[in-house]
Each structure stands twice: as C-alpha cells, then as structure tokens.
Design a protein around this motif. Structure first.
Motif, PDB file in Angstrom:
ATOM      1  N   GLY A  40       0.814  -1.207   0.000  1.00 38.81           N
ATOM      2  CA  GLY A  40       0.000   0.000   0.000  1.00 38.81           C
ATOM      3  C   GLY A  40       0.847   1.256   0.000  1.00 38.81           C
ATOM      4  O   GLY A  40       0.537   2.233  -0.702  1.00 38.81           O
ATOM      5  N   ALA A  41       1.925   1.235   0.808  1.00 39.84           N
ATOM      6  CA  ALA A  41       2.816   2.402   0.863  1.00 39.84           C
ATOM      7  C   ALA A  41       3.491   2.629  -0.484  1.00 39.84           C
ATOM      8  O   ALA A  41       3.642   3.767  -0.939  1.00 39.84           O
ATOM      9  CB  ALA A  41       3.854   2.215   1.961  1.00 39.84           C
ATOM     10  N   ARG A  42       3.894   1.558  -1.128  1.00 39.82           N
ATOM     11  CA  ARG A  42       4.547   1.695  -2.438  1.00 39.82           C
ATOM     12  C   ARG A  42       3.575   2.247  -3.476  1.00 39.82           C
ATOM     13  O   ARG A  42       3.939   3.112  -4.280  1.00 39.82           O
ATOM     14  CB  ARG A  42       5.110   0.349  -2.890  1.00 39.82           C
ATOM     15  N   ALA A  43       2.359   1.753  -3.456  1.00 39.37           N
ATOM     16  CA  ALA A  43       1.365   2.250  -4.403  1.00 39.37           C
ATOM     17  C   ALA A  43       1.117   3.737  -4.190  1.00 39.37           C
ATOM     18  O   ALA A  43       1.020   4.507  -5.148  1.00 39.37           O
ATOM     19  CB  ALA A  43       0.066   1.455  -4.255  1.00 39.37           C
ATOM     20  N   ALA A  44       1.031   4.149  -2.913  1.00 41.81           N
ATOM     21  CA  ALA A  44       0.775   5.553  -2.598  1.00 41.81           C
ATOM     22  C   ALA A  44       1.921   6.450  -3.050  1.00 41.81           C
ATOM     23  O   ALA A  44       1.707   7.621  -3.389  1.00 41.81           O
ATOM     24  CB  ALA A  44       0.529   5.711  -1.098  1.00 41.81           C
ATOM     25  N   LEU A  45       3.152   5.916  -3.046  1.00 41.81           N
ATOM     26  CA  LEU A  45       4.321   6.707  -3.414  1.00 41.81           C
ATOM     27  C   LEU A  45       4.729   6.507  -4.875  1.00 41.81           C
ATOM     28  O   LEU A  45       5.745   7.053  -5.304  1.00 41.81           O
ATOM     29  CB  LEU A  45       5.499   6.352  -2.496  1.00 41.81           C
ATOM     30  N   GLY A  46       3.965   5.727  -5.613  1.00 47.49           N
ATOM     31  CA  GLY A  46       4.284   5.518  -7.025  1.00 47.49           C
ATOM     32  C   GLY A  46       5.476   4.608  -7.254  1.00 47.49           C
ATOM     33  O   GLY A  46       6.176   4.756  -8.265  1.00 47.49           O
ATOM     34  N   LEU A  47       5.697   3.679  -6.353  1.00 48.17           N
ATOM     35  CA  LEU A  47       6.818   2.745  -6.470  1.00 48.17           C
ATOM     36  C   LEU A  47       6.312   1.380  -6.918  1.00 48.17           C
ATOM     37  O   LEU A  47       5.217   0.954  -6.537  1.00 48.17           O
ATOM     38  CB  LEU A  47       7.539   2.605  -5.119  1.00 48.17           C
ATOM     39  N   GLY A  48       7.131   0.682  -7.696  1.00 45.22           N
ATOM     40  CA  GLY A  48       6.749  -0.640  -8.174  1.00 45.22           C
ATOM     41  C   GLY A  48       6.787  -1.678  -7.068  1.00 45.22           C
ATOM     42  O   GLY A  48       7.621  -1.607  -6.152  1.00 45.22           O
ATOM     43  N   ALA A  49       5.914  -2.662  -7.155  1.00 43.98           N
ATOM     44  CA  ALA A  49       5.809  -3.688  -6.128  1.00 43.98           C
ATOM     45  C   ALA A  49       7.089  -4.509  -5.994  1.00 43.98           C
ATOM     46  O   ALA A  49       7.418  -4.986  -4.895  1.00 43.98           O
ATOM     47  CB  ALA A  49       4.630  -4.610  -6.429  1.00 43.98           C
ATOM     48  N   ASP A  61       7.621  15.223   0.784  1.00 35.44           N
ATOM     49  CA  ASP A  61       7.312  16.214   1.817  1.00 35.44           C
ATOM     50  C   ASP A  61       6.863  15.470   3.067  1.00 35.44           C
ATOM     51  O   ASP A  61       5.722  14.996   3.163  1.00 35.44           O
ATOM     52  CB  ASP A  61       6.213  17.171   1.344  1.00 35.44           C
ATOM     53  N   GLY A  62       7.782  15.342   4.034  1.00 37.43           N
ATOM     54  CA  GLY A  62       7.476  14.538   5.210  1.00 37.43           C
ATOM     55  C   GLY A  62       7.325  13.084   4.807  1.00 37.43           C
ATOM     56  O   GLY A  62       8.185  12.523   4.122  1.00 37.43           O
ATOM     57  N   GLN A  63       6.232  12.454   5.250  1.00 40.30           N
ATOM     58  CA  GLN A  63       5.901  11.073   4.874  1.00 40.30           C
ATOM     59  C   GLN A  63       7.000  10.078   5.252  1.00 40.30           C
ATOM     60  O   GLN A  63       7.246   9.107   4.529  1.00 40.30           O
ATOM     61  CB  GLN A  63       5.607  10.967   3.368  1.00 40.30           C
ATOM     62  N   LEU A  98      11.497  17.381   5.701  1.00 39.49           N
ATOM     63  CA  LEU A  98      10.585  18.396   6.211  1.00 39.49           C
ATOM     64  C   LEU A  98      10.507  19.545   5.199  1.00 39.49           C
ATOM     65  O   LEU A  98      11.534  19.966   4.663  1.00 39.49           O
ATOM     66  CB  LEU A  98      11.065  18.922   7.560  1.00 39.49           C
ATOM     67  N   PRO A  99       9.310  20.069   4.933  1.00 41.02           N
ATOM     68  CA  PRO A  99       9.163  21.115   3.911  1.00 41.02           C
ATOM     69  C   PRO A  99      10.095  22.304   4.114  1.00 41.02           C
ATOM     70  O   PRO A  99      10.617  22.864   3.145  1.00 41.02           O
ATOM     71  CB  PRO A  99       7.690  21.521   4.040  1.00 41.02           C
ATOM     72  N   GLY A 100      10.356  22.680   5.360  1.00 39.59           N
ATOM     73  CA  GLY A 100      11.216  23.832   5.626  1.00 39.59           C
ATOM     74  C   GLY A 100      12.670  23.616   5.253  1.00 39.59           C
ATOM     75  O   GLY A 100      13.447  24.571   5.172  1.00 39.59           O
ATOM     76  N   LEU A 101      13.058  22.362   5.028  1.00 34.73           N
ATOM     77  CA  LEU A 101      14.446  22.037   4.682  1.00 34.73           C
ATOM     78  C   LEU A 101      14.603  21.684   3.204  1.00 34.73           C
ATOM     79  O   LEU A 101      15.708  21.377   2.764  1.00 34.73           O
ATOM     80  CB  LEU A 101      14.942  20.866   5.542  1.00 34.73           C
ATOM     81  N   ARG A 102      13.516  21.742   2.458  1.00 38.91           N
ATOM     82  CA  ARG A 102      13.541  21.222   1.087  1.00 38.91           C
ATOM     83  C   ARG A 102      14.533  21.970   0.198  1.00 38.91           C
ATOM     84  O   ARG A 102      15.291  21.346  -0.563  1.00 38.91           O
ATOM     85  CB  ARG A 102      12.145  21.267   0.479  1.00 38.91           C
ATOM     86  N   ALA A 103      14.562  23.291   0.273  1.00 41.80           N
ATOM     87  CA  ALA A 103      15.444  24.061  -0.606  1.00 41.80           C
ATOM     88  C   ALA A 103      16.905  23.687  -0.361  1.00 41.80           C
ATOM     89  O   ALA A 103      17.682  23.501  -1.312  1.00 41.80           O
ATOM     90  CB  ALA A 103      15.231  25.556  -0.399  1.00 41.80           C
ATOM     91  N   GLU A 104      17.286  23.568   0.900  1.00 43.39           N
ATOM     92  CA  GLU A 104      18.666  23.204   1.230  1.00 43.39           C
ATOM     93  C   GLU A 104      18.989  21.798   0.737  1.00 43.39           C
ATOM     94  O   GLU A 104      20.075  21.537   0.196  1.00 43.39           O
ATOM     95  CB  GLU A 104      18.856  23.298   2.751  1.00 43.39           C
TER      96      GLU A 104
END
Length: 381
Positions: free
Chosen positions: A179-188, A256-258, A232-238
C-alpha cells in the motif's frame, strides 16, 4: 484561552517530541474533554488545538557548538516562557523530551511550587549520568517510554511510570508495504532505499551530502535501485541544493514529510541516529545508522558515552543488530557497502525482522491512557 481553561502547559522542542506530545494530548483530552494546553509545540500538537507561543523549530538545535550559536535566543525564550507560566500558573507543566531546555525550566517552576512532569526519561543510562540529579530536582514524575527505566530512576529517588512507547501503537505490527509503495508511485517488485538524513537543519547539513553520495555509489553498482528521501518542507530548498551537487537529481525522489510511508515502502534505510531509528525498527526495516556532527560537539559527547551503542535499536536489543557508522566512519563508500549488504542478505533481514517484532510487542502499551493515569495521580497527589 480563558483562565479556567489553562490547565496544562507543554514544551516539545523537536519533531519527535511533537509526535509524542500529540499522543499525550489525546490521552489528556479523553480524560478531561474541556482541557486546553499551550506552550511550545509543532504540527501534531497544533492539530489537536494546542496553542504554541513560539515556533517549535526555534528549539530544534542539537550539539554543543550548535546550541552555543543559538544560546542567546533559546535562553531568552526560556526566560519569557518561565515568566508567563508563573504568571498564568497552569495546573501542570509537562516537558516533552528536549532535556537541555526543559529540565532547567521544570526545576525553576517546581521550586516555586508548580507540579511538573517530564515525558521521556533522559538517556542517563547511555550518557550524561549527571542528568539524574537534575531530573530529580526538575520533575514531580517521569513518564518512561522504555520498560527498564522506572527501576533505574527509582534507585535515584525519582518517581516514574512506564507508559510504553507511543510509536509502537502508531506503527502497525505488519506494515503495509504494498500500500505504501502504491501511494508513493513505487513498483511492487523494485528494490527501494529510503534516505533519512534527519529532521534538524544541522543534521541535514552534516549528513545529507554523505547520504546522497552513498546513493550515487549504490546507483552505480545497482542502477535499478529506487531512492526516496522524506524531508521536512522547511528544509527542502537546502536538500535540493545538496542533491543537485551530488548529481542525483531525478534519481532520488524527495517526499514532503511522509517518513512513515517511506519506511513502510522501503527494503532498507540509511538513517540518521535518533528516534527515527526506532521507527525504522518498528517498521521491521533493516537499516544502517549514521551520524556526523561538528567535531568539537562529537568529542564532548563521545567522552560521556556509557554504552557501546548509539542507535536505539542496538541499545534496546543490547547488541549491534544493525551497523552504526559514526563521524569519520560515515564515509559514502562505507555507507554504500553496509546498505547494499542488507539487500544481499535476505536471511539476515528475516532474523532481524523477528527480533524487531519482539521489541515491538514489548513497547506496545495504551500510552495515552497510561500517561493520563500517571498525570491524574500527580494532580491529585
């Protein structure tokens, strides 16, 4: 908040404490439905109606040198917070982890007659045993997340209760990897490596480049590997800058998180030492634990280390069940080799997962209710 509603004050100084405090607030709300709470907290607490007087990230600093750089601002926040709490006088102050900030604050409040609870026993069994004396002065009661801690504290004259580890109820005993892979677009059937370089800016600064360099080596050795990195979104640019410098842009998917979705989905994780390593163990994932920090901070901390392990899974299992690569040992080459070794050793992975299942069962309790029970006794006592 009205005066009648100011029942509890809390301070959670970092994301892991925010998660713990969120579950604690669930228990308090179930026990006292009209309860309100304020202080310093993060998104999990805010989602439960918590009023944060300062942003949580003001306190999320780790390491002696790093703390010194921010000392004036942090000390100023603590002075202002102490004055406000003494003025408004909540029924109870609860410090959630962040002992360098919370213990001094708790001691000051308790010396004036306020009841105080500290949630998460400082790791006096791992390093800095002098904190036991400070904890005794600071906390009316300690809520412990590991089963061996109350007896250790009782020997130091400190009242404590084991409430289980809240994460053990958050993470399912059998994670839904598909389920986690499907949600993240990863192959089984893809092999997935999760990169978790930490939740603090200082951790990302010291670890992310090493993790991405290790990922580049892994990609060269096994081009079919998929890489995901919850940030964390606040660290994404770095992080994006570091990823670009590594040449792995487009090959590492930033989330983003997750972090829980990433741990559920992955086959193995390269992970910063800290609470996230326990999360990885609860998800039954093999891991390579790494840490790198300011050299002076490392020397000071290393001198006070009481156990041979740094990672929580190893501490709780009493053995090096997963590799730890710290400071100079955390080279991209070593991180790559240790991570790929798990992918090549399914029997070792299975044995590790069995050990992590036993650990999960030991930590699983009704934490919100047990916290509320202990806090009620403090209030009535």
């Amino acid at each position: 908040m009205t005066a009648a509603a100011r029942q509890f004050a809390l301070v959670a100084g970092e994301p892991s404490g925010d998660l713990l405090a969120g579950l604690l607030l669930d228990g308090l709300r179930a026990r006292w439905p009209d309860m309100q709470a304020a202080g310093i907290g993060g998104p999990q607490m805010l989602a439960r109606g918590f009023e944060s007087w300062w942003p949580q990230d003001k306190l999320a600093v780790r390491g002696y040198v790093e703390v010194l750089r921010h000392y004036a601002e942090i000390a100023g926040i603590r002075r202002q917070l102490r004055a406000r709490l003494l003025r408004e006088w909540p029924q109870l102050f609860i410090g959630v982890d962040a002992p360098d900030f919370n213990l001094d604050l708790e001691a000051a409040l308790r010396s004036r007659g306020m009841k105080t609870v500290h949630f998460v026993c400082p790791s006096i069994w791992a390093w800095r045993p002098e904190r036991a004396e400070k904890l005794r002065a600071a906390a009316s009661h300690v809520l412990c997340i590991f089963p061996f801690e109350p007896a250790l504290l009782a020997a130091q004259g400190i009242a404590a209760s084991y409430v289980g580890h809240p994460l053990a109820d958050v993470v399912p005993m059998t994670p839904d990897q598909a389920g986690a892979r499907a949600a993240l677009g990863l192959g089984a059937h893809e092999q997935v490596v999760a990169l978790l370089p930490g939740s603090r800016r200082s951790e990302v600064r010291y670890l992310a480049a090493r993790f991405f360099a290790a990922a580049a080596l892994m990609h060269k050795a096994q081009p079919a590997l998929r890489f995901i990195a919850p940030i964390l979104p606040g660290l994404r640019a770095e992080v994006e800058q570091l990823l670009q410098a590594s040449g792995m842009t487009g090959r590492v998917t930033l989330l983003d998180g997750q972090s829980h979705a990433a741990l559920a989905a992955c086959d193995v994780t390269l992970i910063a030492s800290g609470t996230a390593t326990l999360e990885a163990a609860l998800f039954k994932r093999p891991m390579v634990i790494a840490y790198n920090m300011n050299r002076l901070s490392w020397r000071l901390m290393h001198r006070q280390q009481l156990q041979p392990w740094v990672g929580l899974p190893n501490i709780l299992c009493g053995d090096f069940v997963v590799p730890e690569l710290l400071q100079e040992a955390a080279t991209p080459e070593a991180l790559c080799e240790a991570t790929l070794a798990w992918l090549a050793s399914p029997d070792k992975v299975h044995a590790l997962q069995q050990r992590f299942c036993a650990l999960h069962a030991e930590l699983q309790r009704d934490t919100p209710t047990l916290c509320a029970d202990a806090i009620q006794k403090v209030l009535e006592g």
